[in-house]
Design a protein around this motif. Structure first.
Motif, PDB file in Angstrom:
ATOM      1  N   LEU A 692       0.832  -1.205   0.000  1.00 15.23           N
ATOM      2  CA  LEU A 692       0.000   0.000   0.000  1.00 15.23           C
ATOM      3  C   LEU A 692       0.866   1.254   0.000  1.00 15.23           C
ATOM      4  O   LEU A 692       0.580   2.233  -0.692  1.00 15.23           O
ATOM      5  N   THR A 693       1.937   1.236   0.783  1.00 12.75           N
ATOM      6  CA  THR A 693       2.865   2.370   0.807  1.00 12.75           C
ATOM      7  C   THR A 693       3.455   2.604  -0.577  1.00 12.75           C
ATOM      8  O   THR A 693       3.539   3.742  -1.048  1.00 12.75           O
ATOM      9  N   ALA A 694       3.854   1.537  -1.220  1.00 15.61           N
ATOM     10  CA  ALA A 694       4.486   1.655  -2.535  1.00 15.61           C
ATOM     11  C   ALA A 694       3.541   2.291  -3.558  1.00 15.61           C
ATOM     12  O   ALA A 694       3.990   2.987  -4.472  1.00 15.61           O
ATOM     13  N   VAL A 772       8.970  15.681  16.051  1.00 17.76           N
ATOM     14  CA  VAL A 772       7.976  14.782  16.637  1.00 17.76           C
ATOM     15  C   VAL A 772       8.729  13.639  17.313  1.00 17.76           C
ATOM     16  O   VAL A 772       9.327  12.803  16.642  1.00 17.76           O
ATOM     17  N   PRO A 773       8.745  13.595  18.624  1.00 20.80           N
ATOM     18  CA  PRO A 773       9.469  12.517  19.306  1.00 20.80           C
ATOM     19  C   PRO A 773       8.759  11.181  19.119  1.00 20.80           C
ATOM     20  O   PRO A 773       7.538  11.126  18.948  1.00 20.80           O
ATOM     21  N   THR A 774       9.537  10.115  19.127  1.00 24.29           N
ATOM     22  CA  THR A 774       8.962   8.773  19.057  1.00 24.29           C
ATOM     23  C   THR A 774       8.667   8.278  20.466  1.00 24.29           C
ATOM     24  O   THR A 774       9.525   8.332  21.342  1.00 24.29           O
ATOM     25  N   ALA A 775       7.439   7.808  20.668  1.00 22.53           N
ATOM     26  CA  ALA A 775       7.038   7.254  21.959  1.00 22.53           C
ATOM     27  C   ALA A 775       6.382   5.906  21.711  1.00 22.53           C
ATOM     28  O   ALA A 775       5.482   5.789  20.870  1.00 22.53           O
ATOM     29  N   ILE A 776       6.833   4.886  22.418  1.00 19.82           N
ATOM     30  CA  ILE A 776       6.288   3.535  22.270  1.00 19.82           C
ATOM     31  C   ILE A 776       5.874   3.047  23.652  1.00 19.82           C
ATOM     32  O   ILE A 776       6.699   3.021  24.575  1.00 19.82           O
ATOM     33  N   ARG A 777       4.623   2.668  23.776  1.00 18.00           N
ATOM     34  CA  ARG A 777       4.119   2.216  25.075  1.00 18.00           C
ATOM     35  C   ARG A 777       3.302   0.942  24.904  1.00 18.00           C
ATOM     36  O   ARG A 777       2.610   0.780  23.890  1.00 18.00           O
ATOM     37  N   ARG A 795       6.177   9.437   7.936  1.00 16.11           N
ATOM     38  CA  ARG A 795       7.036   9.410   6.755  1.00 16.11           C
ATOM     39  C   ARG A 795       6.695   8.168   5.942  1.00 16.11           C
ATOM     40  O   ARG A 795       5.981   7.278   6.392  1.00 16.11           O
ATOM     41  N   VAL A 796       7.214   8.126   4.718  1.00 19.63           N
ATOM     42  CA  VAL A 796       6.928   7.028   3.814  1.00 19.63           C
ATOM     43  C   VAL A 796       7.384   5.706   4.441  1.00 19.63           C
ATOM     44  O   VAL A 796       8.509   5.588   4.920  1.00 19.63           O
ATOM     45  N   GLY A 797       6.476   4.749   4.472  1.00 18.02           N
ATOM     46  CA  GLY A 797       6.841   3.413   4.917  1.00 18.02           C
ATOM     47  C   GLY A 797       6.812   3.192   6.409  1.00 18.02           C
ATOM     48  O   GLY A 797       7.233   2.135   6.882  1.00 18.02           O
ATOM     49  N   VAL A 798       6.286   4.142   7.195  1.00 21.08           N
ATOM     50  CA  VAL A 798       6.337   3.982   8.648  1.00 21.08           C
ATOM     51  C   VAL A 798       5.455   2.821   9.102  1.00 21.08           C
ATOM     52  O   VAL A 798       5.831   2.052   9.994  1.00 21.08           O
ATOM     53  N   GLY A 822      -1.333  15.822  11.869  1.00 19.33           N
ATOM     54  CA  GLY A 822      -0.289  16.716  11.385  1.00 19.33           C
ATOM     55  C   GLY A 822       0.873  15.901  10.842  1.00 19.33           C
ATOM     56  O   GLY A 822       0.733  15.081   9.931  1.00 19.33           O
ATOM     57  N   GLU A 823       2.060  16.100  11.416  1.00 23.09           N
ATOM     58  CA  GLU A 823       3.253  15.364  11.010  1.00 23.09           C
ATOM     59  C   GLU A 823       3.483  14.128  11.869  1.00 23.09           C
ATOM     60  O   GLU A 823       4.516  13.483  11.737  1.00 23.09           O
ATOM     61  N   ALA A 824       2.538  13.814  12.749  1.00 21.95           N
ATOM     62  CA  ALA A 824       2.705  12.687  13.659  1.00 21.95           C
ATOM     63  C   ALA A 824       1.726  11.577  13.308  1.00 21.95           C
ATOM     64  O   ALA A 824       0.625  11.821  12.816  1.00 21.95           O
ATOM     65  N   VAL A 825       2.138  10.333  13.547  1.00 21.13           N
ATOM     66  CA  VAL A 825       1.229   9.208  13.448  1.00 21.13           C
ATOM     67  C   VAL A 825       1.044   8.626  14.840  1.00 21.13           C
ATOM     68  O   VAL A 825       1.955   8.647  15.669  1.00 21.13           O
ATOM     69  N   ALA A 826      -0.153   8.131  15.098  1.00 21.78           N
ATOM     70  CA  ALA A 826      -0.455   7.450  16.356  1.00 21.78           C
ATOM     71  C   ALA A 826      -1.081   6.117  15.983  1.00 21.78           C
ATOM     72  O   ALA A 826      -2.278   6.034  15.700  1.00 21.78           O
ATOM     73  N   ASP A 827      -0.260   5.084  15.921  1.00 14.15           N
ATOM     74  CA  ASP A 827      -0.684   3.769  15.470  1.00 14.15           C
ATOM     75  C   ASP A 827      -0.809   2.829  16.657  1.00 14.15           C
ATOM     76  O   ASP A 827       0.028   2.842  17.570  1.00 14.15           O
TER      77      ASP A 827
END
Length: 865
Positions: A692-694, A772-777, A795-798, A822-827
């Protein structure tokens, strides 16, 4: 070649500017220092050129225009001048040529003209840019009378019979067009200091209008020490500006000139755009510290100054454009108010001092009678509150009137009455904690508006729902609004839901305390004050749950319902959540997010009513293949979506390889549904995400399931512009072919190669945006799976990087929710290992570390929650 004395002098002044412009109040001085170098050096060159061409007997003058004339030069500004003559064009041109070539050798950008005063005034009549340039014109060298003559004939030409209304109207029209061209909002994230709303050009436009209307004495001296007087001071002395308004203009000009100088010193070129990159570079010099706090302080001051310029400049334009009538049209309203030429005004200019609540009542009457509040009445309110806001703050009548204004759905003006009151300082006086929100920004791409404006826009949307104007877009919310019994807590909570933002982390809890205090101060009952505080405390909950949790999980719904307690709390929280999300940024509330909010509301309402929250599908109608579907799908998909899955499962089992794909566009919701059935295997989701990214397909969310040995996944997708992809789009056949090849060949390198081939890296440099800091919980909210929550820069492919990493860790993903802010993803991913949750702390730590590594980020933020 040795540098000229002009170039050397300019370089010396520019070298000293970084230290100068850091100091408040030195913006004008820094610009004057540059202008004085040009004054001195070019005047000398002009005198020499006149001698060289034998022009001593000719009547010639060198006149500065534009920023040079106004002494508002930034380090890399261009300069503009006119060589004036009295019937000696050949001599004047020869002098101009002698000036130009050395200036070009000094690598200066020059705008120039050779003109006779009357001809120039005639030209200005049909060219507004020329007209405004002449209004600023300043004598540098030569015959002073030529500039005096130019000024006289220009004003006579531009305002025949002494009536400048047409020219001032033209100024206002050009300003409006400029605002639209440079972004029709004051709250742009990367504003233009010169051309933007509330910028230097708006300030200049207001002063041009003032010059045209009131014709103050024109300074024609070459030294600032000899000037006849400052225009702003003149306007104050003649009653056209108050001392407070003058202070606003002077302070804004100083701030904008200082910031503009730092912008150009940083960029090392002529630029007026306050980009994110430049914000981060210059903010520490002005405010100390690093990162977001310094940038937010910079931008708060920018917005406050720009708002001030807009307020005062528009008032000055209004005064200049409409001269006082000899006999104004007057109509009685009541003992305190009347209308002047159709605008609401005070009878007694001192009334606000004796009865502060009248400041609020003016706007109540304006809304009731659909009248504009007269400019001088607004001025009186602002001046009264600037002197002392305490009388209004302690006035019980004012508090009651404000609550009436807050709940009145008739306030549909743009800007609204509440926005006008905010501009004047009414909200800051009446609501403790509001003032720090005014002009406050967050350094990211997600929050577009200042905190105060965001909250006001959210209230305006509530009122649009109440009036039924959004019934087509939000039918459920419109229906719910009709049944709202207590509008005051809902609207006050909407107005104050982010009031805790200036206090740092935990703003919802801190804001709830402030909101409850405000409610009691405004005279709300204990019950309404408690409901207000509850709504502010929980205003993030519904968006968080709907976008990041499994809504088919009865425990999620039950816990949320227990927190609410009753249907009224649910309805009001849903309405607040909807307006908050919609007014965070334009187009932030996608149909996808709105559907998730609605789904959470419906399921929770059913639970509170004692009914089944989950959707029940008739498995018998789906046939034998329906029995093989993952039971979770029946609570997460609509019947038509389930039927599509069943058909695809049958198609896949009859095919070799066992792969089937179907697309259904939902253009009115801005996304498409992509259902894929394929053989189950480790990493299949990562492979699909990579494909899908491609193909430049943005994933909003996914419902993942199985049918025996097949995966049955439904993706909710859109194009990179945020629109649904049509069913006949040519990328679908290519995607089908790529997915088939990837799933039959296997191997991560194929996916990476596909992305590289389909989406080659851009040759353009990456645009600098707020970090945008990376946070993993990891969360344990679910009894069935461990919830992995990933926040990082988009960004592409995240999505492929995350799902590939989870697959490499041997984790099974049962649910994925993807959101972009915005420029952040919350997955969010629901994962298991061997159908069990992750309970071993070392294992959980490995997951966090591996994801940080996969995203190319240091493992600085993360952990269990």
């Amino acid at each position: 070649m040795a540098p000229s004395t002009l170039r050397s002098a300019l370089d010396a002044v520019i070298a000293a500017q970084p230290a100068v412009v850091r100091v408040a109040g030195q913006g004008g001085a820094a610009c004057r220092a540059l202008a004085e170098v040009y004054d001195r050096e070019i005047a000398a060159r002009f005198t020499a050129a006149v001698h060289e061409v034998g022009g001593e007997r000719a009547s010639l003058a060198l006149v500065a225009t534009g920023g040079w004339a106004r002494r508002e030069l930034a380090p890399y500004s261009d300069i503009d001048f006119i060589v004036l003559h009295d019937r000696d064009p050949a001599v004047a041109k020869a002098v101009c040529d002698r000036l130009l070539y050395p200036l070009w050798d000094d690598k200066l950008a020059i705008g120039h003209a050779v003109r006779e005063p009357r001809a120039l005034a005639t030209l200005a009549k049909g060219d507004l840019a020329t007209a405004t340039a002449l209004l600023d014109a300043r004598h540098i060298a030569g015959e002073r009378w030529l500039l005096a003559e130019l000024t006289r004939v220009t004003l006579a030409t531009l305002a025949p019979s002494g009536n400048p209304n047409a020219l001032i109207a033209q100024l206002a029209a050009v300003q409006k067009a400029r605002h639209e061209r440079f972004g029709a909002s004051l709250y742009l994230l990367e504003p233009n200091l010169k051309q933007g709303i509330g910028g230097l050009r708006d300030l200049a436009t207001a002063l041009w209008a003032a010059q045209i209307r009131w014709r103050p004495p024109r300074p024609i001296a070459s030294s600032p020490d000899e000037e006849a007087g400052d225009l702003v001071a003149y306007l104050v002395a003649h009653g056209q500006l108050t001392a407070r308004q003058a202070q606003i203009l002077v302070g804004a000009r100083d701030f904008q000139l200082r910031v503009r100088a730092l912008v150009q010193l940083t960029a090392r070129r002529r630029v007026d755009q306050l980009t994110f990159e430049i914000q981060e570079a210059i903010a520490p010099a002005l405010y100390g510290g690093e990162g977001a706090p310094a940038v937010e302080a910079l931008m708060r001051d920018y917005y406050l100054h720009a708002r001030g310029v807009l307020e005062v400049a528009e008032r000055l334009l209004e005064r200049a454009r409409v001269p006082p009538r000899a006999r104004p049209r007057i109509a009685e309203i009541d003992a305190g108010l009347l209308t002047l030429d159709g605008e609401l005004a005070l009878r007694d200019p001192r009334r606000f001092e004796h009865a502060p609540s009248e400041i609020v009542r003016v706007f109540r009457v304006a809304v009731e009678r659909r009248l504009a509040v007269a400019g001088h009445t607004r001025e009186l309110a602002a001046e009264t509150l600037a002197r002392d806001p305490a009388p209004l703050a302690g006035d019980r009548t004012a508090a009651a009137l404000f609550v009436d204004a807050l709940v009145d759905p008739r306030d549909d003006a743009q800007p609204s009455a509440l926005e006008a009151m905010n501009q004047l300082g009414v909200l800051s006086a009446l609501l403790p904690g509001w003032a720090p929100c005014v002009g406050r920004v967050q350094h990211d791409l997600y929050h577009v508006y200042t905190v105060d404006q965001h909250q006001l826009y959210a209230v305006a949307m509530q009122k649009r729902l109440a009036r039924g104007e959004l019934a087509d877009a939000h039918p459920l919310a419109t229906e719910l609004w009709r049944a709202v019994r207590r509008p005051a807590p809902l609207l006050l909570a909407t107005l104050l839901h982010d009031v805790g933002k200036p206090l740092g982390k935990g703003h919802a809890e801190k804001g709830a305390v402030i909101a409850e205090a405000c409610a009691r101060r405004l005279g709300l009952t204990d019950g309404d004050a408690a409901l207000t505080a509850f709504l502010v405390r929980q205003h993030l909950t519904m968006s968080h749950l709907s976008q990041r949790r499994d809504l088919s999980d009865p425990e999620v719904i039950a816990r949320f319902a227990d927190k609410l307690g009753d249907d009224e709390h649910l309805v009001q929280l849903y309405l607040l959540s909807l307006c908050d999300a919609a007014m965070t940024a334009p187009d932030n509330l996608t149909a996808w997010k709105a559907d998730l909010l609605r789904e959470l509301f419906v399921r929770t309402r059913a639970h509170l009513a004692g009914g089944a929250a989950a959707q029940v599908a008739n498995v018998a109608e789906l046939g034998a293949l329906g029995d093989a579907l993952d039971p979770r799908l029946f609570t997460q998909l609509a019947p038509r979506q389930l039927a599509r899955c069943v058909a695809l499962v049958a198609e896949a089992r009859a095919a070799a390889p066992a792969i089937a794909l179907a697309v259904h566009g939902v253009p009115d919701k801005g996304h498409s549904e992509l259902a894929i059935v394929a053989p189950d295997a480790p990493g299949v989701l990562a492979t699909l995400a990579g494909a899908l990214t491609a193909h430049r397909i943005d994933v909003l969310g996914a419902v993942l399931g199985r049918a025996g040995d097949l995966v049955c996944d439904t993706f909710f997708v859109r194009d990179l512009k945020g629109a649904a992809i049509t069913d006949d789009d040519p990328r679908w056949p290519r995607l089908t072919a790529d997915v088939t090849r990837l799933l039959t060949a296997g191997g991560a390198p194929d996916v990476a190669q596909l992305i590289a081939r389909r989406r080659p890296p851009s040759s353009l440099p990456r645009r600098v945006t707020p970090p945008v800091p990376t946070a993993i919980r990891l969360h344990d909210d679910s009894t069935q799976a461990t919830i992995v929550e990933v926040s990082t820069r988009d960004r592409v492919g995240v999505l492929y990087a995350i799902t590939r990493c989870l697959a490499d860790l041997g984790l099974d993903i049962s649910l994925a929710k993807v959101a972009t802010e915005g420029e952040a993803v919350a997955d969010v991913f629901y994962v298991t290992r061997g159908r069990a949750r992750l309970t071993d702390e070392a294992d959980r730590a490995r997951v966090i570390g591996a994801l940080h590594a996969a995203l190319g980020e240091p493992a600085a933020v993360g952990g269990a929650a």
